[in-house]
Design an enzyme around this catalytic site. Sequence first.
Site, PDB file in Angstrom:
ATOM      1  N   CYS A 110      41.640  59.011  52.059  1.00  0.00           N
ATOM      2  CA  CYS A 110      40.880  57.865  52.660  1.00  0.00           C
ATOM      3  C   CYS A 110      40.276  56.980  51.837  1.00  0.00           C
ATOM      4  O   CYS A 110      39.083  57.535  51.293  1.00  0.00           O
ATOM      5  CB  CYS A 110      40.025  58.509  53.740  1.00  0.00           C
ATOM      6  SG  CYS A 110      39.156  56.907  54.699  1.00  0.00           S
ATOM      7  N   CYS A 113      36.947  55.245  53.210  1.00  0.00           N
ATOM      8  CA  CYS A 113      35.848  55.842  53.532  1.00  0.00           C
ATOM      9  C   CYS A 113      36.218  57.245  53.514  1.00  0.00           C
ATOM     10  O   CYS A 113      36.204  57.928  52.268  1.00  0.00           O
ATOM     11  CB  CYS A 113      35.134  55.375  54.771  1.00  0.00           C
ATOM     12  SG  CYS A 113      36.369  55.203  56.477  1.00  0.00           S
ATOM     13  N   SER A 114      36.109  58.207  54.336  1.00  0.00           N
ATOM     14  CA  SER A 114      36.053  59.391  54.540  1.00  0.00           C
ATOM     15  C   SER A 114      37.009  59.997  55.855  1.00  0.00           C
ATOM     16  O   SER A 114      36.235  61.061  56.543  1.00  0.00           O
ATOM     17  CB  SER A 114      34.815  60.069  54.041  1.00  0.00           C
ATOM     18  OG  SER A 114      33.993  59.752  55.227  1.00  0.00           O
ATOM     19  N   CYS A 115      37.614  59.004  56.372  1.00  0.00           N
ATOM     20  CA  CYS A 115      38.508  59.832  57.729  1.00  0.00           C
ATOM     21  C   CYS A 115      38.917  61.046  57.693  1.00  0.00           C
ATOM     22  O   CYS A 115      39.791  61.214  56.828  1.00  0.00           O
ATOM     23  CB  CYS A 115      39.299  58.657  58.125  1.00  0.00           C
ATOM     24  SG  CYS A 115      38.678  57.026  58.414  1.00  0.00           S
TER      25      CYS A 115
END
Lengths: 205, 248
Positions: A110, A113-115
Amino acid sequence: MDDRFQYRGDREAYSAARVRALEALLIKKGVITDKSVDTVLDFFETRMGPFNGAKIVAKAWSDPAFKDRLVADTPKAIAELNLPEGMAGAEGEHMRAVANGPDVHNLIICTLCSCYPWPVLGLPPYWYKDPTFRSRAAREPRAVLKEFGLAVPDAMEIKVWDSSAQIRWFVVPERPAGTESLSEMELEALITPEAMMGVAVAKAA
Amino acid sequence: MKLQHYLGGLENLGPVSTEVRVFVEPWETRIFGVHTAMMALSSQLPLPKTPSTFTTIWTWADLRKGAESLNPFDYFKYRYYEKWLGGISGYFISNGYITAEELDALTEEYYKDPAKPLPVAGATEIDDRVVQYLVEGDSPKRDVKVTFEFAVGDTVAIRSVPSVEHTRLPGFLRDKTGIIETVYDGAYTYLCDTGPDGVGEAMPVYCVRFQPSELWPGNAEPNFSLYADLYASYLAPLEGELAAAKAA
């Protein structure tokens, strides 16, 4: 000198005091309760976590038809299993599984972000959130995987999946050789979050 | 442009972290819990009303806007949950739930006495809603009629939309071309309206395949493909883009 490049000497003690002060104020002002944070943490200990993903992958290893259904319609296949309520809950509303094969290795990233697929994998490990990983994996996945101790031959295609919209991705790793006699429960122990995101492969114990 | 929108492909960063822990300091668990409770209590969700005094909206988009608004050096300097702590504290202060002065003062108290207990208060309905949110989620899929402009196999151009505070378009894909791999069923909203960036309303989402040799000419590894899920508003027909470029 600019303190932009320095940390406070009491970096962790300060953050610990600040987050406790914030939680205390939010409880005092009626935003959350004294149990809200523990309620969330307990949920990730017991109901949403990589223990669910391991069951899904072990089932896919034992039942090739299930594996096909898992890749074709991930939520529908997961719903067949006896997993905790909430497998299509927060951060798992739209999941998609991709399967490794003899000629293909998948890696989930990702870059924005950090999905991360919470119901099946829980919360993202630090490596996944690291800006350096997110930057480099998009351009040089082989070099990055080598740093994780995984050598992917040039002849094997790497598919990198950048999670930038609604889908939360995970990988069905290949079943390791020499595990033919293992039960599904024994197989689960071989399946790590790293293998289910593609920075590792599953290994026989 | 914001560096945080263009992380993909950035060079000279050194080795990656291989840290497999989710939290590396015990305090990090607390800010994660606060954030998740806020998402669950956020006012736009169709969940039961509770006695919580939280009356505003807090979604991933708000957390991401905070991270994207950081000085890029600070973005790399601070750990993941340090950024969350800063962003979430700032939100409660700027929305008037708490003051910076009381947060600073109480931080001092807990700094001197880390074992000082937390207050005991709150109605069970609040935590019931937190669990309900985790179980039910918040699907962005909407039952509205949309037109699918592209089909699997089509070559598409990626638009270069105006740079604003928040985007779901990875910067390294701007002005590149890709091939539609999947047309996702239905239409999907985003957590907020990103204005001239273009997402928010329900629209199709496509999975698009890119050739690394086009993304990073002369500087990509062999034998890999990069796929990204992209909202329809970030895509344009290839012909249209080329014609517009010629006319300009």
